[in-house]
Scaffold this active site. Structure first.
Site: not given
Ligand code: GDP
Ligand code: MN
Length: 330
Positions: A237-238
């Site tokens: 995830e960013i």
């Protein structure tokens, strides 16, 4: 001061040849790794991937979180694996352990029943459930993250098989995105039989939180009646921490799920929870698929199409045929 590894069998060696690039801009961002002390080898492996493919000249810091105190070895080895700053935090007990309002007898019965079903991972595990609940409602509340805007989640034993040639934090920032993913997968029925209905209970009562331009179609093809079971695979995830921190909808939604007890009576994961929250609470233009990233974990993989310029330029070592997008095409 030069950092010396203590008992690391496999310290990261920097592999710099030629002039080192410099980057005029940087985002306010950090890597985020939740790990046990026993995960240290897998964490070092992941750090080598991330440092080698992206961070060695960018110097984004690393935040490590654990429900127990980190060992000296963990701290020494991980700080030796990067030239960046590293931070170590312990999660408050009440944000980790099964809360008192959970009926332990009911939870035990549910775990036993789930472990009898074939193919359900972590069916009997309480720590795994703690981890899922933590990544649903508490990671963004950790003091070490308060001064950062963006996070990039990194798990032990992941691989990046192309160079990451641009800064994905700046990409989110410059394009007004709040959440980025690589792989999207359907959640198993057995872990989440009542998650969708419990979610709809909340959103029907609180429709003001639904974004008018949301990505409901990702989560439901019939306007909310049934769930597609589609999730973003959250070990990558960013994202924008402010979305989680400041969204009243997100926090109220988590409290609603938590009170319903499904993190323990079932085995609700942070992937389905984030997936539903991101799809319903955010403008869909704020969600980004990093489809040019080559990312692999536990043999599930995204690999860019070799006919695209990104593949060669990125010195990719992945096989497009193994990409979920190819393998899962029906
Ligand atoms: P999987 O990828 O779904 O098989 O789950 P993992 O076992 O990789 O766990 C997901 C993440 O949570 C990893 O970063 C683990 O290191 C971390 N994790 C899982 N269980 C625990 C735990 O009991 N304590 C701590 N500190 N971290 C955990
Ligand atoms: Mn994992």
């Amino acid at each position: 001061p030069k950092k010396e590894p203590l008992s690391c069998s496999n310290p990261f060696e920097f592999d710099h040849h030629g002039p080192r690039p410099t980057y005029p801009r940087k985002a306010n961002a950090t890597f985020l790794t939740l790990a046990r002390n026993s995960d240290v080898e897998g964490v070092i492996h992941s750090m080598k991937q991330v440092e080698g493919r992206f961070n060695k000249d960018r110097h984004y810091p690393w935040v490590f979180l654990n429900d127990k105190p980190f060992s000296e070895e963990f701290i020494a080895c991980t700080s030796a694996a990067t030239a960046s700053r590293t931070y170590y935090g312990q999660i408050p007990r009440e944000q980790w352990v099964q809360p008192d309002f959970i009926d332990e007898e009911k939870a035990t019965k549910a775990r036993k029943a789930m472990s009898k079903i074939r193919g359900v991972y972590y069916a009997d595990s309480v720590p795994y459930r703690n981890m899922c609940r933590f990544y649903s409602g508490f990671f963004y509340k950790q003091p070490l993250l308060q001064n950062f805007k963006y996070y990039w989640r990194v798990e032990p034993d992941i691989n990046y098989r192309c160079e990451i040639e641009y800064d994905p934090f700046l990409y989110l920032q410059d394009n007004n995105k709040s959440y980025g993913f690589t792989i999207s997968v359907p959640e198993q029925y057995e872990t989440t039989p009542t998650l969708w209905d419990t979610s709809m209970e909340f959103f029907n009562k609180n429709p003001r939180y639904l974004d008018p331009n949301n990505a409901m179609r990702f989560a439901s093809k019939d306007g909310g009646k049934t769930w597609t079971r589609c999730t973003y695979w959250t070990n990558f995830e960013i994202g924008d921490l402010d979305f989680f921190r400041e969204s009243e909808g997100y926090n109220k939604y988590f409290e609603h799920l938590d009170a319903a007890g499904g993190f323990y009576y079932e085995r609700w994961g942070d992937a389905p929870m984030h997936g539903i929250a991101v799809s319903l609470l955010l403008d869909r233009d704020r969600i980004h698929h990093f489809d040019d990233f080559a990312y692999e974990h536990t043999a599930w993989e995204q690999c860019p199409d070799p006919s695209t310029p990104a593949y060669e330029r990125g010195r990719c070592t992945c096989d497009y045929k193994n990409s979920m997008a190819v393998k899962w095409k029906r």
